[in-house]
Design an enzyme around this catalytic site. Sequence first.
Site, PDB file in Angstrom:
ATOM      1  N   ASP A  54      -1.860   8.096   4.729  1.00  0.00           N
ATOM      2  CA  ASP A  54      -3.251   7.628   4.537  1.00  0.00           C
ATOM      3  C   ASP A  54      -3.091   6.184   4.621  1.00  0.00           C
ATOM      4  O   ASP A  54      -3.965   5.466   4.745  1.00  0.00           O
ATOM      5  CB  ASP A  54      -3.750   7.896   3.397  1.00  0.00           C
ATOM      6  CG  ASP A  54      -5.239   7.375   3.145  1.00  0.00           C
ATOM      7  OD1 ASP A  54      -5.915   7.911   4.004  1.00  0.00           O
ATOM      8  OD2 ASP A  54      -5.413   6.865   2.001  1.00  0.00           O
ATOM      9  N   ARG A  93       1.477   3.026   0.052  1.00  0.00           N
ATOM     10  CA  ARG A  93       1.404   1.540   0.934  1.00  0.00           C
ATOM     11  C   ARG A  93       2.197   1.918   1.996  1.00  0.00           C
ATOM     12  O   ARG A  93       3.454   2.560   2.039  1.00  0.00           O
ATOM     13  CB  ARG A  93       1.772   0.557   0.092  1.00  0.00           C
ATOM     14  CG  ARG A  93       0.751  -0.232  -0.718  1.00  0.00           C
ATOM     15  CD  ARG A  93      -0.348  -0.613  -0.058  1.00  0.00           C
ATOM     16  NE  ARG A  93      -1.532  -1.164  -1.038  1.00  0.00           N
ATOM     17  CZ  ARG A  93      -2.483  -0.484  -1.583  1.00  0.00           C
ATOM     18  NH1 ARG A  93      -2.764   0.782  -1.320  1.00  0.00           N
ATOM     19  NH2 ARG A  93      -3.345  -1.091  -2.637  1.00  0.00           N
ATOM     20  N   LYS A 114      -0.699   6.789 -12.591  1.00  0.00           N
ATOM     21  CA  LYS A 114      -1.930   7.400 -12.747  1.00  0.00           C
ATOM     22  C   LYS A 114      -2.076   8.366 -11.738  1.00  0.00           C
ATOM     23  O   LYS A 114      -2.497   9.627 -11.909  1.00  0.00           O
ATOM     24  CB  LYS A 114      -3.088   6.526 -12.732  1.00  0.00           C
ATOM     25  CG  LYS A 114      -3.031   5.670 -14.347  1.00  0.00           C
ATOM     26  CD  LYS A 114      -3.932   4.407 -14.141  1.00  0.00           C
ATOM     27  CE  LYS A 114      -3.827   3.156 -13.197  1.00  0.00           C
ATOM     28  NZ  LYS A 114      -2.612   2.489 -13.367  1.00  0.00           N
ATOM     29  N   ILE A 115      -1.793   7.983 -10.569  1.00  0.00           N
ATOM     30  CA  ILE A 115      -2.280   8.714  -9.250  1.00  0.00           C
ATOM     31  C   ILE A 115      -1.101   9.904  -9.294  1.00  0.00           C
ATOM     32  O   ILE A 115      -1.329  11.132  -9.183  1.00  0.00           O
ATOM     33  CB  ILE A 115      -2.387   8.023  -8.203  1.00  0.00           C
ATOM     34  CG1 ILE A 115      -3.385   7.077  -8.314  1.00  0.00           C
ATOM     35  CG2 ILE A 115      -2.398   9.013  -6.948  1.00  0.00           C
ATOM     36  CD1 ILE A 115      -3.673   6.159  -6.865  1.00  0.00           C
ATOM     37  N   HIS A 120      -6.578   5.210   5.598  1.00  0.00           N
ATOM     38  CA  HIS A 120      -6.636   4.570   4.222  1.00  0.00           C
ATOM     39  C   HIS A 120      -8.075   4.893   3.651  1.00  0.00           C
ATOM     40  O   HIS A 120      -8.761   4.086   3.236  1.00  0.00           O
ATOM     41  CB  HIS A 120      -6.371   3.054   4.447  1.00  0.00           C
ATOM     42  CG  HIS A 120      -5.682   2.454   3.169  1.00  0.00           C
ATOM     43  ND1 HIS A 120      -4.846   1.763   3.041  1.00  0.00           N
ATOM     44  CD2 HIS A 120      -6.232   2.772   1.438  1.00  0.00           C
ATOM     45  CE1 HIS A 120      -4.774   1.451   1.733  1.00  0.00           C
ATOM     46  NE2 HIS A 120      -5.592   2.040   0.820  1.00  0.00           N
ATOM     47  N   GLN A 121      -8.214   6.250   3.366  1.00  0.00           N
ATOM     48  CA  GLN A 121      -9.583   6.625   3.049  1.00  0.00           C
ATOM     49  C   GLN A 121      -9.393   7.301   1.750  1.00  0.00           C
ATOM     50  O   GLN A 121     -10.439   7.865   1.102  1.00  0.00           O
ATOM     51  CB  GLN A 121     -10.408   7.437   4.002  1.00  0.00           C
ATOM     52  CG  GLN A 121      -9.684   8.978   4.107  1.00  0.00           C
ATOM     53  CD  GLN A 121     -10.638  10.006   4.766  1.00  0.00           C
ATOM     54  OE1 GLN A 121     -10.375   9.815   6.218  1.00  0.00           O
ATOM     55  NE2 GLN A 121     -11.370  10.674   4.183  1.00  0.00           N
ATOM     56  N   ALA A 122      -8.192   7.440   1.066  1.00  0.00           N
ATOM     57  CA  ALA A 122      -8.030   8.191  -0.063  1.00  0.00           C
ATOM     58  C   ALA A 122      -8.931   7.714  -1.264  1.00  0.00           C
ATOM     59  O   ALA A 122      -9.202   8.742  -2.141  1.00  0.00           O
ATOM     60  CB  ALA A 122      -6.490   8.426  -0.465  1.00  0.00           C
ATOM     61  N   GLU A 153      -1.083  -1.373   9.350  1.00  0.00           N
ATOM     62  CA  GLU A 153      -2.486  -0.557   9.320  1.00  0.00           C
ATOM     63  C   GLU A 153      -3.585  -2.006   9.403  1.00  0.00           C
ATOM     64  O   GLU A 153      -4.691  -1.756  10.032  1.00  0.00           O
ATOM     65  CB  GLU A 153      -2.973   0.260   8.229  1.00  0.00           C
ATOM     66  CG  GLU A 153      -2.750  -0.752   6.899  1.00  0.00           C
ATOM     67  CD  GLU A 153      -3.153   0.176   5.698  1.00  0.00           C
ATOM     68  OE1 GLU A 153      -2.560   1.127   5.277  1.00  0.00           O
ATOM     69  OE2 GLU A 153      -4.094  -0.052   4.773  1.00  0.00           O
TER      70      GLU A 153
HETATM   71  P1  NAD Z   1       0.473   3.076 -11.550  1.00  0.00           P
HETATM   72  O1  NAD Z   1       0.728   1.763 -11.581  1.00  0.00           O
HETATM   73  O2  NAD Z   1      -0.380   3.738 -12.405  1.00  0.00           O
HETATM   74  O3  NAD Z   1       1.621   3.835 -11.291  1.00  0.00           O
HETATM   75  C1  NAD Z   1       2.776   3.440 -10.379  1.00  0.00           C
HETATM   76  C2  NAD Z   1       4.020   4.188 -10.915  1.00  0.00           C
HETATM   77  O4  NAD Z   1       4.941   3.924  -9.936  1.00  0.00           O
HETATM   78  C3  NAD Z   1       4.345   3.747 -12.076  1.00  0.00           C
HETATM   79  O5  NAD Z   1       4.784   4.809 -13.143  1.00  0.00           O
HETATM   80  C4  NAD Z   1       5.824   3.017 -11.871  1.00  0.00           C
HETATM   81  O6  NAD Z   1       6.722   3.102 -12.796  1.00  0.00           O
HETATM   82  C5  NAD Z   1       6.304   3.709 -10.656  1.00  0.00           C
HETATM   83  N1  NAD Z   1       7.331   2.954  -9.866  1.00  0.00           N
HETATM   84  C6  NAD Z   1       7.255   1.584  -9.587  1.00  0.00           C
HETATM   85  N2  NAD Z   1       8.456   1.316  -8.817  1.00  0.00           N
HETATM   86  C7  NAD Z   1       9.089   2.607  -8.357  1.00  0.00           C
HETATM   87  C8  NAD Z   1      10.042   2.943  -8.001  1.00  0.00           C
HETATM   88  N3  NAD Z   1      10.948   1.951  -7.381  1.00  0.00           N
HETATM   89  N4  NAD Z   1      10.530   4.376  -7.819  1.00  0.00           N
HETATM   90  C9  NAD Z   1       9.617   5.281  -8.384  1.00  0.00           C
HETATM   91  N5  NAD Z   1       8.512   4.906  -8.965  1.00  0.00           N
HETATM   92  C10 NAD Z   1       8.358   3.588  -8.924  1.00  0.00           C
HETATM   93  O7  NAD Z   1      -0.294   3.097  -9.886  1.00  0.00           O
HETATM   94  P2  NAD Z   1      -1.458   4.154  -9.335  1.00  0.00           P
HETATM   95  O8  NAD Z   1      -2.746   3.798  -9.925  1.00  0.00           O
HETATM   96  O9  NAD Z   1      -0.900   5.521  -9.948  1.00  0.00           O
HETATM   97  O10 NAD Z   1      -1.265   3.748  -7.788  1.00  0.00           O
HETATM   98  C11 NAD Z   1       0.126   3.864  -7.230  1.00  0.00           C
HETATM   99  C12 NAD Z   1      -0.314   3.257  -5.663  1.00  0.00           C
HETATM  100  O11 NAD Z   1      -0.979   4.099  -5.015  1.00  0.00           O
HETATM  101  C13 NAD Z   1      -0.948   1.842  -5.954  1.00  0.00           C
HETATM  102  O12 NAD Z   1       0.294   1.010  -6.138  1.00  0.00           O
HETATM  103  C14 NAD Z   1      -1.227   1.630  -4.454  1.00  0.00           C
HETATM  104  O13 NAD Z   1      -0.286   1.203  -3.664  1.00  0.00           O
HETATM  105  C15 NAD Z   1      -1.538   3.106  -3.931  1.00  0.00           C
HETATM  106  N6  NAD Z   1      -3.090   3.266  -3.896  1.00  0.00           N
HETATM  107  C16 NAD Z   1      -3.421   3.896  -2.732  1.00  0.00           C
HETATM  108  C17 NAD Z   1      -4.811   4.177  -2.548  1.00  0.00           C
HETATM  109  C18 NAD Z   1      -5.284   4.815  -1.311  1.00  0.00           C
HETATM  110  O14 NAD Z   1      -6.389   4.797  -0.879  1.00  0.00           O
HETATM  111  N7  NAD Z   1      -4.601   5.375  -0.201  1.00  0.00           N
HETATM  112  C19 NAD Z   1      -5.545   3.791  -3.571  1.00  0.00           C
HETATM  113  C20 NAD Z   1      -5.258   3.525  -4.772  1.00  0.00           C
HETATM  114  C21 NAD Z   1      -3.950   3.153  -4.692  1.00  0.00           C
END
Ligand code: NAD
Length: 331
Positions: free
Chosen positions: A258, A234, A154-155, A295-297, A263
């Site tokens: 971030d 992460r 998603k992100i 970690h404010q994203a 952390e």
């Molecule tokens: P998501 O589950 O929609 O997408 C994660 C993607 O990573 C998937 O398409 C998956 O196939 C892929 N993936 C898994 N293992 C992989 C690998 N070894 N190599 C490459 N791709 C791989 O998750 P999302 O909602 O997009 O979020 C992604 C990450 O962002 C979360 O897991 C979380 O750790 C992080 N996050 C950070 C914040 C922040 O505030 N900084 C907030 C939300 C999420």
Amino acid sequence: MRVAVFSTKPYDREFLDAAARGTKHDLRYYETRLTADTAPLAKGCDAVCIFVNDEADAAALGVLAAEGVKLVACRCAGFNQVDIDEAHKLGLTVVRVPAYSPHAVAEHTVGLLLALNRHIPRAYNRVRDGNFQLDGLMGFDLFNKTVGVVGTGKIGALAAKILHGFGCRILAFDSYINPDCTAIGVDYVGLDELLAQSDVVTLHCPLTPETNKLINEKTLAKMKPGAMLINTSRGDVIDTRAVIDALKSRRLGYLALDVYEEEEHYFFEDFSGRVIEDDVLARLMTFPNVLITGHQAFLTREAIGNIASTVIDSLTNFEEGRPLPNKVEKS
Ligand code: NAD
């Protein structure tokens, strides 16, 4: 339902209280993180609500289960802070908030990229000090640059879309091919090719055993010299010591973070009047080409509102025995 809410900040209370209005949930807020030592605070509660740096390890879960807790509600997408196998062994249900605003994180990622490339924090401080010189503030056009997106869920897919709008060529590495990405011309390649070709590499994969220290001495050596690395996923996806070496050798041109491996000891707290004992974090903070946010994203009104309403819905569904769409299944 009585719920112990750990690691709470004023904005958590404001949005959770608003979402819980009209329900009978009794939310008990604690500023402290969940650990095995603080888990007894949940005595008499049916559920706990936790965030990214809480420690729902086997020891903490054991205490929670013994105190009568049945539900662990993560108010975040990632659930690497929960020992899922242990939770299931103890009969604890785990829910999360899979998507609250991927836009918040993708937009912050691009914010970091622009701020670092165009030296905006430095320029801000300079101008505040009455210094209008431009030396040292030169950036690069994003137009026609290659951006490598690791993880196009998603992100990552949204980050790709925004950067595509800047005129960037987007490469991606993910075993799952996202049709939203291929629709805008994203090229899926192997990790080595992505690292070798990208001017900017941005990490959006979850923390798993495969992604732990995915960016390490070996993979850094495969990156284009002088490239930018951005991590909003992460902290443990990066070997921070190896990244510091790459910055010192000038192999890595820029770093935006971030999230940080250690952390949980610093982020979300005010250390402005205290000594930072973590030499890795302190060293990172000295580089002119490193930009760190704590970690404010995720921190937008929309995201916090969605998190709160999703958590409250999960509590209500659990209490009423209804299906839990955001349940974390066995790993
Ligand atoms: P998501 O589950 O929609 O997408 C994660 C993607 O990573 C998937 O398409 C998956 O196939 C892929 N993936 C898994 N293992 C992989 C690998 N070894 N190599 C490459 N791709 C791989 O998750 P999302 O909602 O997009 O979020 C992604 C990450 O962002 C979360 O897991 C979380 O750790 C992080 N996050 C950070 C914040 C922040 O505030 N900084 C907030 C939300 C999420």
